[in-house]
Design a protein around this motif. Structure first.
Motif, mmCIF file in Angstrom:
data_model
loop_
_atom_site.group_PDB
_atom_site.id
_atom_site.type_symbol
_atom_site.label_atom_id
_atom_site.label_comp_id
_atom_site.label_asym_id
_atom_site.label_seq_id
_atom_site.Cartn_x
_atom_site.Cartn_y
_atom_site.Cartn_z
ATOM 1 N N LYS A 289 12.582 24.106 -15.337
ATOM 2 C CA LYS A 289 11.907 23.303 -14.310
ATOM 3 C C LYS A 289 10.551 22.763 -14.794
ATOM 4 O O LYS A 289 10.089 21.743 -14.297
ATOM 5 C CB LYS A 289 11.755 24.112 -13.023
ATOM 6 N N ALA A 290 9.938 23.450 -15.755
ATOM 7 C CA ALA A 290 8.677 22.941 -16.302
ATOM 8 C C ALA A 290 8.912 21.995 -17.479
ATOM 9 O O ALA A 290 8.277 20.954 -17.587
ATOM 10 C CB ALA A 290 7.787 24.101 -16.739
ATOM 11 N N ARG B 93 11.675 20.605 -5.365
ATOM 12 C CA ARG B 93 10.911 20.025 -6.474
ATOM 13 C C ARG B 93 9.751 19.274 -5.824
ATOM 14 O O ARG B 93 9.802 18.972 -4.632
ATOM 15 C CB ARG B 93 11.748 19.035 -7.307
ATOM 16 N N LEU C 229 7.175 23.764 -8.790
ATOM 17 C CA LEU C 229 8.528 23.917 -9.314
ATOM 18 C C LEU C 229 9.497 24.498 -8.299
ATOM 19 O O LEU C 229 10.617 24.865 -8.647
ATOM 20 C CB LEU C 229 8.502 24.807 -10.562
ATOM 21 N N ALA D 169 8.170 29.287 -17.069
ATOM 22 C CA ALA D 169 7.529 27.977 -16.867
ATOM 23 C C ALA D 169 6.223 27.894 -17.649
ATOM 24 O O ALA D 169 5.902 26.855 -18.237
ATOM 25 C CB ALA D 169 7.270 27.756 -15.380
ATOM 26 N N TYR E 87 5.161 17.817 -11.967
ATOM 27 C CA TYR E 87 5.147 19.160 -12.545
ATOM 28 C C TYR E 87 4.209 20.122 -11.844
ATOM 29 O O TYR E 87 4.125 21.296 -12.207
ATOM 30 C CB TYR E 87 4.799 19.101 -14.039
#
Lengths: 122, 668
Positions: free
Chosen positions: B151-152, B333, B522, B540, B519
């Motif tokens: 996710k990062a 997100r 997350l 992350a 970003y």
């Protein structure tokens, strides 16, 4: 002389009554705080009733005991219903005494890190 | 231990193998997808620029054998082995070449006998780089780290574990990844040939079909029987995992195959990887959606996992501004910047019931958005008005498995567009422009003033509410959140985890922090499995270390105790991460639910705290962290003590190390 004695007696009685009343209030506040914690009010409303996203603020502007009782006995929303068997009217009065004793929060504009915040994030 | 001598011997020598590895390694020096997407170059050395470190003596001693130094040392050792002719090529070496061809950065794992070959090949043959072995304390943590890493970094990572006991541990966070639509590669050690199982433990660590246990929540799996099949399945699996709907995949890798010697001339081929274009919504349905959007008087857009990439956020802003339509961001997100006037998330209770059109973009639980549920009464009712047009664009219908029920309740809609919403937005924007007359554009523009005021009013309300209980002890979650923000707001920060729900801290970050980049946030552990927060944050933060971002994790205490070994991983691998404990000494969510149940049944609440409070004794998280080599402070009960502790903690993190501040907090 008799009048002076009478006045002094009344004054002493008044002071005694006020002190006794203050003591009663302090006892009620203490009892109310303990009940507030015991029955779990603090979990949603905070340990001093200031509220958060889970539970509305109960102080300042605390509702009278009858209004609170009416709400929690017939809660229509997420708030659990507290029947009298679980929380008596007398206990609710104590809780109100506790909530009324909580000192007010500062204003956002008096807090340095809240003061400059803007919706644009600048 | 193996019957490798019976297997085919190929003729590829060690030198040629190494050359291949070097070429593959060189190709990985190109910018990663995420770097390209963000337009930012990786920070070359996050620790050197700050110069603020206060590492302990123990940490200084550990410098002599950092993973980075070990990685640098390995190729020399490998070369020496090769010169002496001691090394041969093995199946697992080839597997590492396949991983290198995919530019796999990390394998999150802890050692296990069913993947010894792969372990050795990663660290020795592969030089412990691309992929690097990240040492974990639990397979569940490994899966969460891979989740957070994706996710990062917007790039899959792998986990590696036993196909039996390791996978049993990893399964919960695989499920979290499944519910969160996160691609990760699960590599499962197994010994297929019973004749190769040397000893009772190997038998216990073998299965006929190891993936069976997680097949309900993995998108695809295989157990390749040859190295050629491994290469194809690895590339195929990577492709399947990263095509929306993105999901984890699993490969069971035979230990005998890992040990197979490869001779000259018989090296299998690594197939070329070409990413699939994400599926887009059909043009006709998109056109009809655009027409209805332009005509609607009070439309609302609801988004959940729309923004797979920063481009998703940019496109959403463009669409919303074209129509001046308010956006409700569920924020699995970060889809919509919180400082944008059309982010009206806090107004969903007003906007959804009055909407005449609701467009859901990658919303998993659309039914739950247009209906309200009374959990206590076990009832539900629509929260939208009669005649509202309901439209969804998502890959939900391409995603189904039947056993686990995370697909949520069926939502009847007027138009259902099956396609990836981010990939469909350019066409939708084009159609909206096409459908909108000048006069309509002028009319819609007039809404801007109204939404700007609503946005400002909502923010101001939150700002005022944050002051309530500012000086309380335990510390209010508003005070904790804003003290953190005060220290990180000038960094390129990312809130990498808040555990299972941001509501556990009354959503203060999203109410008052400026989430202006994709970003910055997350999302959560989407399956609600506890034990996600800390390891996901570590994964992350590992990605953010390269990207030069400051990672912060607000960590619930109950979640922490499931997987606190992840702190050691952060210390060992020098992963800079600020963890701030939301230590309310309870499983607070459950405490409230048990209390509600007891009240409803009129049985009193005195026993509602049994099993839900984490007290007597109170846990000292700062000591736990210190024991794992992590700088720490706390427990902090006086809110005035919070700022100096955070200032020190931020210095430690900026010098390249993890830090933990334990804050004793209000329940919510």
């Amino acid at each position: 002389m008799k009048l002076k004695l009478f006045h002094s007696t009344v004054l002493l009685f008044s002071l005694f009554s006020a002190a006794a009343s203050a003591q009663d209030d302090a006892v009620a506040v203490d009892r109310g705080q303990k009940t507030f914690m015991r029955v779990g009010c603090y979990e949603c409303h905070g340990t001093d009733g200031k509220g958060n996203e889970a539970g509305t603020a109960l102080t300042p502007d605390t509702l009278p005991p009858e209004a609170i009782a009416n709400f929690i006995r017939f809660s229509p929303g997420r708030m659990p219903v507290y029947p009298e068997e679980v929380l008596s009217d007398a206990e609710i009065e104590d809780i109100v005494a506790f909530l009324e004793s909580v000192p007010p929060s500062p204003d956002a504009d008096d807090i340095d890190i809240l003061k400059g915040l803007t919706p644009e994030g600048e | 231990m193996t019957s490798s001598s019976q297997k085919t011997k190929a003729s590829v020598g060690r030198r040629n193998f190494l050359k291949t590895a070097v070429v593959a390694g060189a190709s990985t020096a190109l910018p990663t997808d995420s770097e390209a997407a963000t337009g930012k170059k990786a920070a070359s050395d996050s620790s050197s620029s700050q110069g603020l470190a206060a590492p302990s003596a123990e940490q200084m001693n550990m410098e002599a054998s950092t993973p980075e130094q070990l990685a640098e040392a390995q190729p020399d050792q490998l070369a020496a082995n090769t010169e002496s002719g001691a090394a041969k090529s093995f199946g697992s070496d080839f597997m590492i070449d396949v991983m290198k061809s995919l530019d796999l950065d990390y394998v999150f794992s802890n050692p296990g006998s069913s993947f010894l070959g792969l372990h050795e090949s990663i660290t020795v043959y592969g030089g412990n780089s691309k992929p690097e072995f990240i040492t974990c304390m639990h397979e569940e943590s490994a899966a969460a780290m891979a989740n957070g890493y994706y996710k990062a970094a917007l790039k899959p990572a792998a986990i590696m574990c036993h196909g039996t006991v390791g996978l049993q541990h990893a399964s919960m966070n695989l499920y979290n990844a499944w519910c969160d639509r996160v691609p990760l590669i699960a590599i499962l050690g197994n010994t297929v040939d019973a004749a190769d199982r040397m000893g009772a433990t190997t038998w216990r660590h073998s299965a006929q079909d190891p993936v069976a246990m997680v097949r309900d929540f993995t998108k695809w799996d295989d157990q390749p029987a040859s190295l050629q099949a491994f290469a194809e399945s690895m590339v195929r699996g990577w492709k399947i995992a990263t095509t929306p709907p993105m999901e984890p995949i699993a490969l069971a890798v035979d230990s005998t195959l890992q040990e197979m010697e490869i001779g000259d001339g018989e090296r299998p081929k690594i197939p070329r990887y070409t990413p699939s274009e994400p599926p887009q919504g059909a043009r006709g349905a998109v056109r009809e959606t655009a027409k209805l959007l332009v005509e609607a008087e009070t439309p609302v857009i609801i988004v959940d996992r729309l923004a797979r990439t920063p481009e998703g956020m940019r496109l959403l802003v463009e669409l919303a501004e074209l129509l001046n339509v308010p956006v409700i961001d569920i924020a699995s997100r970060q889809n919509m910047p919180t400082n944008h006037y059309l982010n009206q998330t806090r107004q969903s209770g007003r906007l959804i019931p009055s909407a005449d059109l609701i467009l859901g973009l990658e919303v998993t639980d659309f039914w739950g958005q247009v209906n309200s549920v009374n959990r206590a009464e076990m009832t539900s009712e629509p929260r939208v008005k009669d005649g509202v047009k309901l439209i969804t664009i998502s890959v939900n219908d391409l995603y189904m498995k039947s056993n686990y029920q995370d697909f949520q309740r069926y939502a009847p809609v007027d138009i259902s567009v099956s396609g990836d919403a981010e990939a469909t937005l350019p066409a939708l924007i084009e159609e909206v422009k096409e459908a909108m007359s000048r006069s309509r554009r002028r009319t819609l523009a007039e809404k801007e003033k109204i939404f700007r005021k609503m946005h400002a009013d909502s923010f101001e309300e939150s700002r005022q509410l944050a002051a309530r209980g500012w000086d309380s002890s335990p510390v209010s979650t508003a005070r904790m959140s804003m003290e953190i923000y005060e220290q990180i707001k000038d960094e390129d920060w990312a809130l990498v985890s808040v555990g299972a729900s941001e509501r556990f801290i009354s959503s203060w970050p999203h109410r008052l922090w400026n989430f202006d980049e994709h970003y910055r946030y997350l999302g959560i552990g989407a399956g609600g499995g506890v034990g996600y927060g800390l390891p996901a944050a570590v994964g992350a933060a590992l990605a953010n270390k390269k990207l030069g971002r400051f990672s912060v994790n607000i960590q619930c205490d109950g979640d922490f105790m499931y997987a606190n070994g992840a702190l050691w991983t952060a210390a060992h691998h020098r992963i800079p991460l600020l963890t701030v404990m939301h230590n309310n000494r309870a499983y607070a969510q459950e405490s409230m639910l048990v209390q509600g149940t007891a009240n409803r049944r009129k049985r009193g609440v005195e026993r509602a705290s049994i099993g839900t409070l984490i007290q007597d004794p109170n846990i000292d998280y700062a000591k736990l962290a210190e024991g794992m080599g992590v700088w720490s402070a706390g427990p902090i009960e006086n809110p005035d003590d919070l700022r100096p502790a955070l200032i020190e903690a931020v210095k430690v993190v900026k010098s390249g190390y993890p830090a933990l501040v334990d804050v004793v907090t209000q329940m919510r």
